[in-house]
Write a protein that holds these residues in place. Structure first.
Motif, short mmCIF file in Angstrom:
data_model
loop_
_atom_site.label_atom_id
_atom_site.label_comp_id
_atom_site.label_asym_id
_atom_site.label_seq_id
_atom_site.Cartn_x
_atom_site.Cartn_y
_atom_site.Cartn_z
N GLU A 132 34.99 12.16 -10.52
CA GLU A 132 36.31 12.32 -11.14
C GLU A 132 37.42 11.95 -10.16
N LYS A 133 37.24 12.38 -8.91
CA LYS A 133 38.24 12.07 -7.89
C LYS A 133 38.31 10.57 -7.63
N ILE A 134 37.13 9.92 -7.58
CA ILE A 134 37.10 8.47 -7.37
C ILE A 134 37.85 7.76 -8.48
N LEU A 135 37.54 8.13 -9.73
CA LEU A 135 38.16 7.47 -10.87
C LEU A 135 39.67 7.68 -10.89
N LYS A 136 40.11 8.89 -10.64
CA LYS A 136 41.54 9.17 -10.63
C LYS A 136 42.25 8.40 -9.53
N ASN A 137 41.59 8.27 -8.38
CA ASN A 137 42.19 7.54 -7.28
C ASN A 137 42.29 6.04 -7.56
N MET A 138 41.43 5.55 -8.47
CA MET A 138 41.47 4.13 -8.81
C MET A 138 42.59 3.81 -9.79
N LEU A 139 43.04 4.80 -10.55
CA LEU A 139 44.14 4.56 -11.47
C LEU A 139 45.43 4.28 -10.70
N PRO A 140 46.25 3.35 -11.18
CA PRO A 140 47.51 3.06 -10.48
C PRO A 140 48.38 4.31 -10.40
N LYS A 141 48.95 4.54 -9.22
CA LYS A 141 49.83 5.70 -9.05
C LYS A 141 51.12 5.51 -9.84
N LYS A 142 51.58 4.27 -9.92
CA LYS A 142 52.76 3.94 -10.72
C LYS A 142 52.69 2.46 -11.07
N LEU A 143 53.41 2.08 -12.10
CA LEU A 143 53.47 0.68 -12.50
C LEU A 143 54.45 -0.06 -11.59
N VAL A 168 42.61 -4.84 -18.34
CA VAL A 168 42.09 -3.59 -18.88
C VAL A 168 40.61 -3.82 -19.12
N PHE A 169 39.78 -2.86 -18.71
CA PHE A 169 38.36 -2.99 -19.01
C PHE A 169 37.79 -1.67 -19.51
N ASP A 170 36.64 -1.77 -20.16
CA ASP A 170 36.01 -0.62 -20.80
C ASP A 170 34.52 -0.65 -20.50
N VAL A 171 34.04 0.33 -19.75
CA VAL A 171 32.62 0.44 -19.42
C VAL A 171 31.92 1.20 -20.54
N SER A 172 30.70 0.77 -20.88
CA SER A 172 29.99 1.30 -22.05
C SER A 172 29.31 2.63 -21.78
N SER A 173 29.87 3.46 -20.94
CA SER A 173 29.28 4.77 -20.69
C SER A 173 30.39 5.69 -20.17
N HIS A 174 30.00 6.93 -19.89
CA HIS A 174 30.97 7.91 -19.38
C HIS A 174 30.33 8.65 -18.21
N LEU A 210 28.09 7.59 -14.09
CA LEU A 210 27.73 6.18 -14.19
C LEU A 210 28.96 5.32 -14.45
N ALA A 211 29.84 5.78 -15.34
CA ALA A 211 31.05 5.02 -15.64
C ALA A 211 31.91 4.86 -14.40
N SER A 212 32.01 5.91 -13.59
CA SER A 212 32.84 5.82 -12.39
C SER A 212 32.25 4.84 -11.39
N VAL A 213 30.92 4.79 -11.30
CA VAL A 213 30.26 3.85 -10.39
C VAL A 213 30.53 2.40 -10.82
N ILE A 214 30.31 2.12 -12.12
CA ILE A 214 30.53 0.76 -12.62
C ILE A 214 32.01 0.40 -12.53
N SER A 215 32.88 1.34 -12.84
CA SER A 215 34.32 1.09 -12.73
C SER A 215 34.71 0.76 -11.29
N THR A 216 34.09 1.46 -10.34
CA THR A 216 34.37 1.19 -8.94
C THR A 216 33.97 -0.23 -8.55
N ILE A 217 32.81 -0.68 -9.03
CA ILE A 217 32.34 -2.04 -8.74
C ILE A 217 33.34 -3.06 -9.28
N ILE A 218 33.74 -2.90 -10.56
CA ILE A 218 34.65 -3.86 -11.18
C ILE A 218 36.02 -3.82 -10.51
N LYS A 219 36.52 -2.61 -10.28
CA LYS A 219 37.85 -2.46 -9.68
C LYS A 219 37.88 -3.08 -8.28
#
Length: 386
Positions: free
Chosen positions: A150-161, A197-203, A206-215
């Protein structure tokens, strides 16, 4: 020796498959009727290694067979046989959990490889399930893993536009789980604005791992463009990302992506869509331009090819990016989803409204329609040319 269940209403194909597989010392059980095939599976699934089914079956379709099998035994490898090799069908069966999609006529070598891989995958999933059951006994350990993801995913989100002259941005992101599969970003990379914008087919984890790879991959692309080094053609970027996911993820995990670049000087928009749902440009006069998929989903097809879509942007044009959680929102399974038409109508209604207010109105409408029941993550990102 493997035990293989084959369900196909074409008797000739059924007999040919049985003959070919029995030559390799497999036990092959065949049915030409969906109901009897499913009944046999229900009573004997623990001894079955893999299932083959024709997608076009009378009474109960191949996709419905797939759904029923996955409901009973999620780990079971199901190979879909079909006469139709179109991308839409392939995406649908992969989303439903099929292990592989084989187009007739079927070669023995291709069939054997697919069956062996499906059995290996099933055994791996069963072993993973066993390990998972053991890990569930260690609640604190699992909680620590989840918190980290959860921390990894939140840290990957932009802090601001970003603040970029000549453009406005607004976004709303909502995860249906504490760790979701959606991700977005906007960056100023010199001559271009890069956004996606991308959408990983899981939650979950696993989703955070794949999101990290793409990001991480896309961040590297942004860095190279900023530095003026190793610049790639836009379709090549997505092609490289597809190959990286193929090398690092299982076949039943995939992602969709809309990657865009805006030439800040000419206001030219370049987009490459890897199996992502239609996105939109909304013109000032209320007309719209769909940004359609220009290639297959990421992480599934080795021979994938991607094209670039080019559009000229004008003052007050708005680009709207979103994930399918937005248009698929519904309070229950019986109620139709929110839908693309309703979303498009709302966006056109707000052509004269600022981005932030439009985002709030759309998200409010989706929440109200679905009674705040979300089965998937929601992302809505707006870009306006001032």
């Amino acid at each position: 020796m493997s035990k293989i269940l084959v369900i196909d209403n074409e008797i000739t194909i059924l007999d040919n498959i049985k003959f070919a597989l029995e030559l390799e010392n497999n036990e092959v059980i065949t049915f030409s009727n969906s109901e009897t095939g499913l009944d046999y599976f229900n009573k004997n699934y623990s001894s079955i290694d893999v299932v083959l089914t024709n997608i076009k079956m009378p009474n109960i379709s191949g996709i419905e067979i797939l759904r029923k099998i996955k409901k009973i035994m999620p780990e079971m490898g199901v190979i879909i046989l079909t006469d139709h090799g179109d991308l839409e069908t392939a995406i649908q069966v992969m989303k439903e959990g099929a292990f592989e999609y084989i187009t007739k006529p079927i070669t023995n070598d291709k069939l054997t490889i697919a069956i062996n891989n499906a059995i290996n995958k099933k055994n791996l999933l069963l072993e993973n399930a066993r390990i998972h059951r053991e890990l569930l006994e260690h609640k604190n350990y699992l909680q620590g893993l989840h918190d980290s993801a959860e921390k990894i995913l939140k840290n990957m989100l932009p802090k601001k536009l970003p603040d970029i002259s000549g453009f406005d941005f607004a976004v709303e992101y909502k995860s249906c789980d504490s760790v979701g599969g959606d991700m977005y970003d906007i960056s100023d990379i010199g001559d271009y604005i890069c956004f996606y914008v991308f959408d990983v087919s899981s939650h979950g984890i696993l989703a955070s791992v794949i999101s990290t790879i793409i990001k991480s991959f896309l961040k590297n692309i942004e860095y190279n463009y900023k530095q003026g080094i190793n610049k790639r053609r836009f379709p090549e970027i997505v092609l490289d990302l597809n190959m990286m996911l193929l090398s690092n993820t299982e076949q039943n995990v995939f992602a969709t992506l809309l990657l865009g670049f805006i030439d800040k000087k000419s206001k030219t928009l370049y987009t490459v869509s890897a199996g992502h749902i239609n996105q939109f440009i909304i013109r000032k006069d209320g007309s719209h331009v769909p940004l359609e998929s220009t290639g297959p989903i990421l992480g599934v097809f080795e021979d994938a090819m991607y094209n670039c879509c080019v559009n000229q942007l004008y003052q007050n044009d708005k680009i709207w990016l979103f994930t399918d959680g937005l248009i698929e929102a519904s309070p229950d399974e019986e109620t139709p989803p929110f839908g693309e038409d309703m979303l498009l109508s709302l966006l056109k209604k707000n052509t004269g409204t600022n981005l932030a207010d439009t985002v709030k109105e759309v998200v409010y409408a989706v929440k109200n329609y679905s009674k705040e029941t979300f089965f998937d993550d929601i992302t809505l990102l707006g870009i306006e040319v001032r």
